[in-house]
Design a protein around this motif. Sequence first.
Motif: not given
Length: 422
Positions: A176-183, A185-203
């Motif tokens: 689960a942690v890997l999934f969050c980190l992948m998300a 960094n797939f979002g890069l600097n601009t969308n990274g935090e938003a992608f992380l929040k997306i991953a955190l919202r999906i168990p």
Amino acid sequence: MKEDFLHYVWRFRKFDHLDLQTSSNESVSVIHPGEYLQLAGPDFFNAQLVIGTQKWAGNIEIHIKSSDWYLHQHEKDPAYENVILHVVWEHDAEIFRSDNTTIPVLEIKRYISKETLSNYKSLMSPKSWIYCERQLTSIDFFTLGNWLERLFFERLENKSHTIISLLQQKENDWEAVLFCLMAKNFGLNTNGEAFLKIALRIPFSIIRKENFESLNMEALLFGQSGLLDVEKEDQYFKQLRKQFDYLSYKYQLEKAAVEPLQFFKHRPDNFPTIRLSQLASLYSGKQNLFSEIINGDAAGKLYEILKVPASSYWQTHYQFDRESPKKAKSVSVAFADLIIINTILPIRFAFAKSLGKEISEDSMDLLKQIPAEKNAVIEKFSKFGIKANNAFESQALLQLKSAYCNHGKCLDCAIGNLLLKS
């Protein structure tokens, strides 16, 4: 004059310590300068001194002026009751403990050599980018190499703190942690935090159940991103939204407010739509990605794992409702490098650390196989004489700039220390 210079002088005894005298003309002998722990309270702990004929054990406080003691309100803090010597640049006021006894003062400027002061002023001279920019080429290879190695692991340690925090949130589920980190960094600097929040919202339990179907993976990611919260005529868009509505009902997913994903200033291949689809593709059909990542020793194996395409719809689109010429849009080698540097290596380091294993050499060897990152910081270092030959060196230089140069912490830096001694 700055306090950090006085800390440096006291810590490394860069003063004439043979004939020290307090402001009241008592002799001072430094047996041990104390521990420089950079914690709350006095600057140096557990020092040992002889003042006059009396041996003392206690703490040392350092200021530019004696009166700074009152400016910082140390007289109200019990932590400073055990100060046995007040080391200052300029003595302008007597300092008293709560029992009205005077704290001995050492005005240290009288004991610092002109050469040390000259080197300090030269090091801290006006800069265009960093203080030592004109002197970087004088640093010997041995000093620089050792310092870069330490900086590299310091950077890994910092990244591992984020991973440990996520691990606690995810109840020690490394997948689960890997999934969050992948998300992230797939979002890069601009969308990274938003992608992380997306991953955190999906168990991640849902990812495990639904990743056999790539459509479901895209529906979950796009649905939680807010990209499906509009009306469009596109048939694939409608299919994704229908699937997301079904999955939301099935798993009682919470719908939270999302921050808009950024398309502006991105090359089309870095659009969040493409990166979300590639992330979905990476996890589609994989039940043990974490094990593959941990056991993939060579960079070539990791490239093989990460070389995933966007789904077929995104071969001819960058955005919904806007068709474009067909293009495969697989994860590039350059993007895979970023994922290895910012996701895979940190999580492998944190995982090994949790098991009490040592993978320092493996970590360096892996990044030495990867080209140096290309960004403004690395280009500037190259301009001033330090060229990064691989990702190991570029990561170390990024740590140097962000943790030391940006904060003027030259006296905590091996380069600054060497220049001060020159």
